[in-house]
Design an enzyme around this catalytic site. Structure first.
Site, short mmCIF file in Angstrom:
data_model
loop_
_atom_site.label_atom_id
_atom_site.label_comp_id
_atom_site.label_asym_id
_atom_site.label_seq_id
_atom_site.Cartn_x
_atom_site.Cartn_y
_atom_site.Cartn_z
N CYS A 136 11.77 15.70 -2.24
CA CYS A 136 13.18 15.66 -1.84
C CYS A 136 13.34 16.04 -0.38
O CYS A 136 13.23 17.22 -0.02
CB CYS A 136 13.98 16.61 -2.74
SG CYS A 136 15.72 16.71 -2.31
N CYS A 139 16.31 18.33 0.48
CA CYS A 139 16.14 19.73 0.08
C CYS A 139 15.24 20.48 1.05
O CYS A 139 15.53 21.60 1.44
CB CYS A 139 15.47 19.84 -1.28
SG CYS A 139 16.08 18.73 -2.50
N ASP A 140 14.13 19.90 1.39
CA ASP A 140 13.07 20.65 2.06
C ASP A 140 12.81 20.20 3.50
O ASP A 140 11.97 20.79 4.18
CB ASP A 140 11.76 20.53 1.27
CG ASP A 140 11.89 21.08 -0.15
OD1 ASP A 140 12.74 21.97 -0.35
OD2 ASP A 140 11.15 20.63 -1.05
#
Ligand SMILES: Cc1cc2nc3c(=O)[nH]c(=O)nc-3n(C[C@H](O)[C@H](O)[C@H](O)COP(=O)(O)OP(=O)(O)OC[C@H]3O[C@@H](n4cnc5c(N)ncnc54)[C@H](O)[C@@H]3O)c2cc1C
Lengths: 307, 113
Positions: A136, A139-140
């Site tokens: 993701c 997200c990261d």
């Protein structure tokens, strides 16, 4: 172990499972939703949803938060982020055990287990989850600011996520197993014209290298069979979705892609077991179609219980 | 502040108070993303089951979260959320990225209660 009995158990708390839960609980059925991942399923991965009628534009997380609260307010119990350790779909009384710890039974069951990102199956993949391997970018991505990363895949999500990662990273190498991309023209064009992105085609990652974090990968050229090493700070994997049917496949009829077969009322091959959402054999996988499936499965289940 | 149903830690003072005044504390430091939400869901669920453990979240993006972001146990962490377990004021365990209910329960059983 004592079992707690419900009228209906829904496996999966994505758009399909939550919709089914809302209809079941509103019909005054004692309903439990058991979910292996995060409540909302794939919806929580979606930044902006603009094609869900009635909602002008919202993040997938906001939509799933409302669906979750609706289900809870109508009386659904939800067990989330648990593992299903035993499952009996064939007996008249259906049974689910979670985490080797708690047992639940029900008269009907709805399978709404959706799909999950396909893993590469390379060596050390589990060891480096969260330590250099990500599924993701939103997200990261910012952990990789100024770093060199790899994106694996050749479809829309791989190329779109590669472009979105360029906000943070220094360079991106897209590794794809074939010699051409499956993505739409516009996605390919966007990626190709971005100076931070380069490509290695007809190649697969076979192993992740590193001490605590990923420091490199071993790549195998699919044409020559040769192995080479590439240094990297992280790897983002986007190689498609597969249906979550591993726990169902012994008893539920699946097609060759391991998707659950059903009739138009969402009835599977087992009496009292219905299916809904991305996990079933169908052409279009959207929130609207998942919600529709969940509704039909719940109404069919209610009719089955009354008959 | 995160949009969860958990109690939130919003400052360094509050963080120090919480770990000083409670024997067992679990703090999940993250965002509202797909790797973090499942952990909050489990914490909400476990809050009812473990009365002697306090469950908190902390917004990863507030400056005060440096107490967890830069914590010695979080070295090398590259995935949200950063989840910490404190016993008598001392961090005894930390994990990076998503953990399931079973993993969280087993850490609580091993290190806290
Ligand atoms: C990046 C991305 C963007 C998208 N954008 C859009 C969009 O803009 N508009 C749109 O309409 N659609 C979009 N989609 C598609 C849409 O999100 C899905 O079609 C829909 O959410 C599927 O819902 P579902 O409930 O069938 O499955 P899922 O959302 O996959 O939910 C299934 C749930 O079941 C859980 N589970 C898995 N196995 C088990 C088990 N054995 N027992 C219990 N639980 C289990 C899973 O963890 C998950 O929580 C997008 C998808 C992705 C990945």
């Amino acid at each position: 172990m004592n079992a707690e009995h419900y009228d209906a158990i829904v496996l999966g708390a994505g758009a399909a499972g939550l919709s089914a839960g809302i209809y079941l609980a509103r019909a005054n059925l004692k309903t439990l939703i058991i979910n292996e991942g995060s409540i909302g399923g794939q919806m929580v991965l979606t930044h902006a949803v603009a094609n869900y009628p009635g909602v002008r534009e919202a993040s997938g997380r906001e939509i799933s938060q409302v669906m979750k609260n609706q289900a809870k307010e109508f009386g659904c119990d939800i067990e989330s982020n648990v593992e299903i350790t035993k499952l009996d779909l064939t007996s008249k009384k259906k049974m689910v055990e979670i985490d080797d710890d708690e047992i639940f039974t029900a008269d009907v069951m709805i399978l709404a287990t959706g799909g999950k990102p396909r893993k590469l199956g390379a060596k050390n993949e589990d060891k480096f989850k969260g330590l250099g391997i990500s599924y993701c970018a939103t997200c990261d991505g910012d952990f990789y600011t100024g770093k060199d990363v790899i994106v694996v895949g050749g479809g829309n999500s791989a190329l779109e996520e590669a472009v979105s990662l360029t906000k943070w990273v220094k360079s991106i190498t897209v590794i794809h197993q074939f010699d051409n991309f499956q993505a739409h023209e516009y996605a390919i064009e966007q990626a190709e014209k971005n100076s931070k992105i380069s490509f290695i085609l007809e190649s697969k990652i076979t192993e992740y290298l590193g001490e605590q974090n990923v420091e490199g990968v071993i790549i195998q050229n699919q044409k020559t069979g040769e192995f080479s090493e590439l240094k990297t700070d992280g790897v983002f994997v986007y190689i498609g979705y597969i249906p979550n049917t591993d726990k169902l496949k012994d008893v539920i009829h699946l097609n060759e892609r391991e998707e659950v077969l059903s009739d138009e009322n969402m009835q599977t091959n087992i009496k009292g077991v219905f299916v809904a959402g991305d996990v079933r054999e169908k052409k279009y996988r959207q929130i609207t179609t998942a919600v529709s499936d969940g509704t039909i499965a719940a109404l069919s289940a209610i009719e089955y219980l009354q008959s | 502040m995160l949009g969860t149903n958990l109690k939130h830690i919003k400052s360094e003072e509050e963080f120090n108070e919480v770990i000083k005044n409670n024997e067992n504390v679990m703090i999940c430091c993250g965002r509202m993303g797909p790797m973090c939400l499942p952990v909050y869901d489990v914490m909400e669920n476990l809050e009812e089951k473990y009365e002697n453990v306090k469950f908190y979240d902390m917004d990863f993006d507030i400056p005060e979260a440096h107490v967890l972001r830069n914590h010695q146990l979080a070295r090398g962490f590259m995935g949200l959320p950063f989840t910490f377990y404190f016993k008598n004021g001392k961090a005894v365990k930390a994990t990076s990225s998503i953990q399931n209910k079973k993993q969280i329960k087993s850490i609580i059983e091993e290190y806290l209660v």
